[in-house]
Design a protein around this motif. Structure first.
Motif, mmCIF file in Angstrom:
data_model
loop_
_atom_site.group_PDB
_atom_site.id
_atom_site.type_symbol
_atom_site.label_atom_id
_atom_site.label_comp_id
_atom_site.label_asym_id
_atom_site.label_seq_id
_atom_site.Cartn_x
_atom_site.Cartn_y
_atom_site.Cartn_z
ATOM 1 N N LEU A 45 40.936 36.717 -8.788
ATOM 2 C CA LEU A 45 40.832 35.086 -8.050
ATOM 3 C C LEU A 45 41.402 35.821 -7.480
ATOM 4 C CD1 LEU A 45 42.868 34.152 -11.888
ATOM 5 C CD2 LEU A 45 41.138 32.915 -10.834
ATOM 6 N N LEU A 46 42.300 36.007 -6.869
ATOM 7 C CA LEU A 46 42.990 36.478 -5.747
ATOM 8 C C LEU A 46 41.268 36.474 -3.966
ATOM 9 C CD1 LEU A 46 45.315 37.398 -3.633
ATOM 10 C CD2 LEU A 46 45.076 39.563 -4.263
ATOM 11 N N ALA A 47 40.399 37.359 -4.753
ATOM 12 C CA ALA A 47 39.530 37.165 -4.040
ATOM 13 C C ALA A 47 38.591 35.782 -3.570
ATOM 14 C CB ALA A 47 38.397 38.161 -4.432
ATOM 15 N N ALA A 48 38.577 35.334 -4.353
ATOM 16 C CA ALA A 48 38.257 33.959 -4.759
ATOM 17 C C ALA A 48 38.531 32.386 -3.434
ATOM 18 C CB ALA A 48 37.312 33.651 -6.155
ATOM 19 N N ASP A 49 39.830 32.804 -3.373
ATOM 20 C CA ASP A 49 40.929 31.689 -3.062
ATOM 21 C C ASP A 49 40.637 32.186 -1.250
ATOM 22 O OD1 ASP A 49 43.082 30.372 -2.208
ATOM 23 O OD2 ASP A 49 44.374 31.841 -2.968
ATOM 24 N N VAL A 50 40.626 31.128 -0.778
ATOM 25 C CA VAL A 50 40.057 31.050 0.602
ATOM 26 C C VAL A 50 41.598 30.733 1.177
ATOM 27 C CG1 VAL A 50 37.697 31.310 0.797
ATOM 28 C CG2 VAL A 50 38.564 29.352 0.434
ATOM 29 N N GLU A 51 42.442 29.656 0.643
ATOM 30 C CA GLU A 51 43.313 29.250 0.975
ATOM 31 C C GLU A 51 44.710 30.253 1.984
ATOM 32 O OE1 GLU A 51 43.933 25.920 1.408
ATOM 33 O OE2 GLU A 51 41.794 26.438 0.350
ATOM 34 N N PRO A 52 45.412 30.226 2.855
ATOM 35 C CA PRO A 52 46.239 30.432 3.069
ATOM 36 C C PRO A 52 47.001 30.657 2.370
ATOM 37 C CG PRO A 52 45.504 29.063 5.533
ATOM 38 C CD PRO A 52 45.117 28.679 3.767
ATOM 39 N N ARG A 53 48.784 31.942 2.457
ATOM 40 C CA ARG A 53 49.117 31.595 1.874
ATOM 41 C C ARG A 53 49.904 32.936 1.923
ATOM 42 N NH1 ARG A 53 48.627 33.315 -3.764
ATOM 43 N NH2 ARG A 53 46.336 31.890 -3.722
ATOM 44 N N ASP A 54 51.208 33.745 1.924
ATOM 45 C CA ASP A 54 52.360 33.985 1.878
ATOM 46 C C ASP A 54 52.536 35.530 1.436
ATOM 47 O OD1 ASP A 54 53.441 31.819 3.128
ATOM 48 O OD2 ASP A 54 55.480 31.463 1.713
ATOM 49 N N TRP A 55 52.523 36.648 2.207
ATOM 50 C CA TRP A 55 52.183 37.774 2.458
ATOM 51 C C TRP A 55 53.272 38.526 2.758
ATOM 52 C CZ3 TRP A 55 47.437 39.202 -0.347
ATOM 53 C CH2 TRP A 55 46.937 38.348 -0.493
ATOM 54 N N ILE A 56 54.014 39.725 1.784
ATOM 55 C CA ILE A 56 54.682 40.784 2.628
ATOM 56 C C ILE A 56 53.706 41.741 2.554
ATOM 57 C CG2 ILE A 56 56.748 41.321 2.032
ATOM 58 C CD1 ILE A 56 57.812 38.949 0.831
ATOM 59 N N ILE A 57 54.047 42.663 3.809
ATOM 60 C CA ILE A 57 53.045 43.664 3.916
ATOM 61 C C ILE A 57 54.903 44.496 4.275
ATOM 62 C CG2 ILE A 57 52.017 45.434 5.345
ATOM 63 C CD1 ILE A 57 50.774 42.147 6.506
ATOM 64 N N GLU A 58 54.405 45.912 3.157
ATOM 65 C CA GLU A 58 55.504 46.603 3.258
ATOM 66 C C GLU A 58 54.547 47.418 4.066
ATOM 67 O OE1 GLU A 58 57.166 48.598 0.366
ATOM 68 O OE2 GLU A 58 56.630 47.114 -0.897
ATOM 69 N N VAL A 59 56.267 48.324 4.994
ATOM 70 C CA VAL A 59 54.788 49.931 6.096
ATOM 71 C C VAL A 59 55.749 50.780 6.160
ATOM 72 C CG1 VAL A 59 54.397 48.475 8.039
ATOM 73 C CG2 VAL A 59 56.103 48.516 8.027
ATOM 74 N N PRO A 60 55.676 52.311 6.435
ATOM 75 C CA PRO A 60 55.913 53.788 6.424
ATOM 76 C C PRO A 60 57.508 52.853 6.459
ATOM 77 C CG PRO A 60 54.099 54.345 6.453
ATOM 78 C CD PRO A 60 54.596 52.514 6.805
ATOM 79 N N ALA A 61 58.412 53.816 6.120
ATOM 80 C CA ALA A 61 59.807 53.672 6.390
ATOM 81 C C ALA A 61 60.800 54.086 7.680
ATOM 82 C CB ALA A 61 60.799 53.896 5.331
ATOM 83 N N HIS A 62 59.544 55.681 8.166
ATOM 84 C CA HIS A 62 59.807 55.825 9.499
ATOM 85 C C HIS A 62 59.097 55.068 10.331
ATOM 86 C CE1 HIS A 62 55.456 57.205 7.964
ATOM 87 N NE2 HIS A 62 55.555 57.317 9.513
ATOM 88 N N VAL A 71 51.432 45.472 14.884
ATOM 89 C CA VAL A 71 50.095 45.029 13.260
ATOM 90 C C VAL A 71 50.920 43.371 13.977
ATOM 91 C CG1 VAL A 71 50.754 44.138 10.616
ATOM 92 C CG2 VAL A 71 51.159 46.432 11.768
ATOM 93 N N VAL A 72 51.669 43.143 14.226
ATOM 94 C CA VAL A 72 52.091 41.222 14.886
ATOM 95 C C VAL A 72 51.282 40.680 15.726
ATOM 96 C CG1 VAL A 72 53.842 39.638 15.435
ATOM 97 C CG2 VAL A 72 54.710 41.402 13.833
ATOM 98 N N GLN A 73 51.236 41.689 16.961
ATOM 99 C CA GLN A 73 49.800 41.058 17.668
ATOM 100 C C GLN A 73 49.049 41.574 17.679
ATOM 101 O OE1 GLN A 73 50.922 40.967 20.897
ATOM 102 N NE2 GLN A 73 53.516 41.164 20.327
#
Length: 107
Positions: A45-62, A71-73
């Motif tokens: 279902l997610l792969a078929a979804d083309v609409e923007p949605r909110d995501w939270i991306i975790e990166v390593p603690a270090h 990443v933001v750039q």
């Protein structure tokens, strides 16, 4: 002193792994219904979804603030920054964006 119990995570958020990176997304519409009903292929279902949605991306603690800024750039033109942690200052090592799945995968 009494130990306080942590509140549960909101049920409308789901965690998936993309290239080994933990990514959380807010279920909406069909994704939310499918998750509540159980047994549905949320990935399809997610792969078929083309609409923007909110995501939270975790990166390593270090990671440093500068690495997270990198990443933001790299966010695609159609994406929107929602928040950015400050891991160098003992903040959360994560970034929140609004983007389509295709935009997220291009990072």
């Amino acid at each position: 002193s009494e130990r306080r119990e942590e509140p549960p995570l909101p049920t409308e958020w789901t965690q998936v792994s993309m290239s080994g990176v933990p990514v959380h997304f807010k279920r909406q519409g069909l994704l939310h219904s499918a998750a509540l009903e159980g047994g549905a292929d949320v990935g399809a279902l997610l792969a078929a979804d083309v609409e923007p949605r909110d995501w939270i991306i975790e990166v390593p603690a270090h990671w440093t603030d500068a690495q997270l800024e990198g990443v933001v750039q790299e966010l695609p033109a159609g994406s929107k920054l929602l928040f950015k942690g400050l891991p160098s200052r003992k903040g959360l090592p994560m970034v929140g964006i609004q983007a389509s799945l295709a935009d997220l995968q291009s990072l």
